[in-house]
Motif scaffolding. Structure first.
Motif, PDB file in Angstrom:
ATOM      1  N   VAL A  34     -14.602 -24.811  -4.269  1.00  0.00           N
ATOM      2  CA  VAL A  34     -15.972 -24.468  -4.666  1.00  0.00           C
ATOM      3  C   VAL A  34     -16.975 -25.497  -4.178  1.00  0.00           C
ATOM      4  N   GLY A  35     -16.491 -26.610  -3.662  1.00  0.00           N
ATOM      5  CA  GLY A  35     -17.388 -27.639  -3.143  1.00  0.00           C
ATOM      6  C   GLY A  35     -16.603 -28.807  -2.597  1.00  0.00           C
ATOM      7  N   CYS A  36     -17.341 -29.782  -2.066  1.00  0.00           N
ATOM      8  CA  CYS A  36     -16.726 -30.995  -1.539  1.00  0.00           C
ATOM      9  C   CYS A  36     -17.755 -32.112  -1.625  1.00  0.00           C
ATOM     10  N   ILE A  37     -17.307 -33.268  -2.076  1.00  0.00           N
ATOM     11  CA  ILE A  37     -18.163 -34.449  -2.178  1.00  0.00           C
ATOM     12  C   ILE A  37     -17.725 -35.415  -1.083  1.00  0.00           C
ATOM     13  N   TYR A  38     -18.677 -35.945  -0.327  1.00  0.00           N
ATOM     14  CA  TYR A  38     -18.384 -36.876   0.761  1.00  0.00           C
ATOM     15  C   TYR A  38     -18.796 -38.270   0.280  1.00  0.00           C
ATOM     16  N   THR A  39     -17.816 -39.186   0.141  1.00  0.00           N
ATOM     17  CA  THR A  39     -18.069 -40.468  -0.514  1.00  0.00           C
ATOM     18  C   THR A  39     -17.480 -41.662   0.246  1.00  0.00           C
ATOM     19  N   MET A  40     -17.918 -42.848  -0.147  1.00  0.00           N
ATOM     20  CA  MET A  40     -17.341 -44.083   0.384  1.00  0.00           C
ATOM     21  C   MET A  40     -16.087 -44.468  -0.399  1.00  0.00           C
TER      22      MET A  40
END
Length: 185
Positions: A131-137
């Motif tokens: 349902v989504g994707c978070i792009y993180t460090m």
């Protein structure tokens, strides 16, 4: 365990007109295949029992989802009322223009169970739907935006999940989003 892209996520992560703030260097089919073939580095519990987060090292040039707000970039913040889909009511959102974030180290894929997606009118032929994707460090979730938490509490009729508002999680979300914003190319 099988995973598929939901139409909702496909439109947001892989728009028809590619944008610099969405998933890069990967087709929707390749993304789905990789998530099915490669085990995640970590699995995190989501905000409800039907939600899981699969943490994968970023294999693309996708940039971080958010940028810290500073005195030097505050003037680049923009806002507008927008809806995520034609069926949803517009809500106030904000973002940076003219600010670019670094390439993310991690992709945190947000999954909903088949049962929850059926409840929301999005049946799938897999165990889990993206349902989504978070792009993180960092290999961790960033707080859900306050407006998303409110929409979820309103129920599936308003584009949410029907999960009641958690006041402490909401406060943590506000603390994060007061100091960070998404960006658009």
């Amino acid at each position: 365990m099988s995973i598929v892209l939901t139409p909702f996520a496909r439109a947001r992560l892989f728009p028809r007109e590619p944008r610099g703030n969405t998933i890069q260097d990967c087709t929707p089919e390749a993304f789905e295949r990789r998530l099915n073939d490669e085990p995640p580095q970590r699995v995190l519990d989501g905000y409800a029992p039907f939600c899981k987060l699969h943490v994968h090292r970023n294999w693309t040039s996708t940039r971080c989802l958010t940028v810290p707000i500073t005195d030097a970039n505050r003037h680049r913040l923009r806002s507008a009322y927008e809806a995520r889909t034609k069926a949803e009511l517009p809500v106030l959102v904000r973002w940076f223009e003219g600010v670019e974030s670094p390439v993310a180290n991690w992709l945190v894929v947000i999954l909903y169970s088949r049962e929850q997606l059926a409840k929301e009118g999005e049946p799938i032929d897999a165990d889990w739907g993206i349902v989504g994707c978070i792009y993180t460090m960092e290999p961790e979730e960033i707080p859900m935006a306050p407006i998303t938490m409110m929409r979820n509490a309103l129920g599936v009729e308003e584009g949410g999940s029907g999960v009641p508002l958690d006041r402490e999680a909401y406060r943590r979300s506000v603390a994060f989003w007061e100091n960070n914003a998404n960006w658009r190319p």
